[in-house]
Design a protein around this motif. Structure first.
Motif, PDB file in Angstrom:
ATOM      1  N   PRO A 194      41.868 126.919  35.102  1.00  0.00           N
ATOM      2  CA  PRO A 194      42.295 127.552  36.353  1.00  0.00           C
ATOM      3  C   PRO A 194      41.465 127.130  37.561  1.00  0.00           C
ATOM      4  N   GLU A 195      40.255 126.678  37.312  1.00  0.00           N
ATOM      5  CA  GLU A 195      39.400 126.297  38.432  1.00  0.00           C
ATOM      6  C   GLU A 195      39.684 124.901  38.965  1.00  0.00           C
ATOM      7  N   SER A 196      40.486 124.111  38.284  1.00  0.00           N
ATOM      8  CA  SER A 196      40.668 122.720  38.691  1.00  0.00           C
ATOM      9  C   SER A 196      41.297 122.584  40.078  1.00  0.00           C
ATOM     10  N   ASP A 197      42.322 123.362  40.389  1.00  0.00           N
ATOM     11  CA  ASP A 197      42.934 123.274  41.723  1.00  0.00           C
ATOM     12  C   ASP A 197      41.925 123.657  42.802  1.00  0.00           C
ATOM     13  N   PHE A 198      41.146 124.694  42.528  1.00  0.00           N
ATOM     14  CA  PHE A 198      40.104 125.109  43.472  1.00  0.00           C
ATOM     15  C   PHE A 198      39.080 123.995  43.680  1.00  0.00           C
ATOM     16  N   LEU A 199      38.612 123.398  42.601  1.00  0.00           N
ATOM     17  CA  LEU A 199      37.588 122.353  42.709  1.00  0.00           C
ATOM     18  C   LEU A 199      38.105 121.127  43.453  1.00  0.00           C
ATOM     19  N   ILE A 200      39.342 120.743  43.171  1.00  0.00           N
ATOM     20  CA  ILE A 200      39.933 119.601  43.881  1.00  0.00           C
ATOM     21  C   ILE A 200      40.015 119.908  45.371  1.00  0.00           C
ATOM     22  N   GLU A 201      40.469 121.102  45.704  1.00  0.00           N
ATOM     23  CA  GLU A 201      40.548 121.531  47.104  1.00  0.00           C
ATOM     24  C   GLU A 201      39.161 121.547  47.751  1.00  0.00           C
ATOM     25  N   LEU A 202      38.190 122.115  47.045  1.00  0.00           N
ATOM     26  CA  LEU A 202      36.830 122.230  47.576  1.00  0.00           C
ATOM     27  C   LEU A 202      36.236 120.864  47.898  1.00  0.00           C
ATOM     28  N   PHE A 203      36.240 119.963  46.934  1.00  0.00           N
ATOM     29  CA  PHE A 203      35.643 118.646  47.159  1.00  0.00           C
ATOM     30  C   PHE A 203      36.444 117.821  48.163  1.00  0.00           C
ATOM     31  N   SER A 204      37.758 117.992  48.187  1.00  0.00           N
ATOM     32  CA  SER A 204      38.567 117.291  49.191  1.00  0.00           C
ATOM     33  C   SER A 204      38.202 117.759  50.599  1.00  0.00           C
ATOM     34  N   GLU A 205      38.042 119.065  50.763  1.00  0.00           N
ATOM     35  CA  GLU A 205      37.671 119.607  52.077  1.00  0.00           C
ATOM     36  C   GLU A 205      36.245 119.218  52.460  1.00  0.00           C
ATOM     37  N   PHE A 206      35.330 119.220  51.495  1.00  0.00           N
ATOM     38  CA  PHE A 206      33.966 118.746  51.780  1.00  0.00           C
ATOM     39  C   PHE A 206      34.029 117.308  52.297  1.00  0.00           C
ATOM     40  N   ASP A 207      34.794 116.467  51.608  1.00  0.00           N
ATOM     41  CA  ASP A 207      34.908 115.058  52.010  1.00  0.00           C
ATOM     42  C   ASP A 207      35.601 114.918  53.361  1.00  0.00           C
ATOM     43  N   ARG A 208      36.702 115.646  53.552  1.00  0.00           N
ATOM     44  CA  ARG A 208      37.447 115.587  54.808  1.00  0.00           C
ATOM     45  C   ARG A 208      36.569 116.009  55.989  1.00  0.00           C
ATOM     46  N   SER A 209      35.694 116.983  55.735  1.00  0.00           N
ATOM     47  CA  SER A 209      34.806 117.493  56.782  1.00  0.00           C
ATOM     48  C   SER A 209      33.521 116.677  56.905  1.00  0.00           C
ATOM     49  N   ARG A 210      33.420 115.646  56.083  1.00  0.00           N
ATOM     50  CA  ARG A 210      32.269 114.741  56.089  1.00  0.00           C
ATOM     51  C   ARG A 210      30.954 115.469  55.810  1.00  0.00           C
ATOM     52  N   LEU A 211      31.026 116.462  54.910  1.00  0.00           N
ATOM     53  CA  LEU A 211      29.819 117.178  54.513  1.00  0.00           C
ATOM     54  C   LEU A 211      29.022 116.320  53.537  1.00  0.00           C
ATOM     55  N   ARG A 212      27.719 116.410  53.667  1.00  0.00           N
ATOM     56  CA  ARG A 212      26.845 115.727  52.719  1.00  0.00           C
ATOM     57  C   ARG A 212      26.461 116.743  51.664  1.00  0.00           C
ATOM     58  N   TYR A 213      26.823 116.466  50.423  1.00  0.00           N
ATOM     59  CA  TYR A 213      26.557 117.399  49.340  1.00  0.00           C
ATOM     60  C   TYR A 213      26.212 116.644  48.066  1.00  0.00           C
ATOM     61  N   CYS A 214      25.615 117.363  47.147  1.00  0.00           N
ATOM     62  CA  CYS A 214      25.244 116.790  45.855  1.00  0.00           C
ATOM     63  C   CYS A 214      25.450 117.862  44.792  1.00  0.00           C
TER      64      CYS A 214
END
Length: 79
Positions: free
Chosen positions: A13-33
């Motif tokens: 169930p978390e897969s859609d959330f995780l895909i959305e989360l990392f896509s938004e991090f990338d779209r927003s050009r956030l630096r994360y690890c």
């Protein structure tokens, strides 16, 4: 911050959330690890929590993205 997801979906169930989360991090050009337990991402947390380092100047934006993505999939963030 801890993220809790509630879903009736049987298959990761978390897969859609995780895909959305990392896509938004990338779209927003956030630096994360992702610190650990990243082997199954973004499709599976493998029953673990998600520890992510965020660049200090981008924490506020990251928190907003986390709250929005969690809410979209019926979850909530605890911090």
């Amino acid at each position: 911050m801890m993220i809790s997801m509630q879903s009736t979906n049987v298959a990761a169930p978390e897969s859609d959330f995780l895909i959305e989360l990392f896509s938004e991090f990338d779209r927003s050009r956030l630096r994360y690890c992702v610190c650990r337990n990243y082997e199954g991402l973004p499709f599976d947390l493998r029953g673990s929590d998600l520890d992510v380092f965020i660049k200090e100047s981008q924490v506020e934006a990251a928190v907003a993205i986390i709250h929005e993505a969690a809410g979209k999939y019926g979850g909530f963030a605890i911090h």
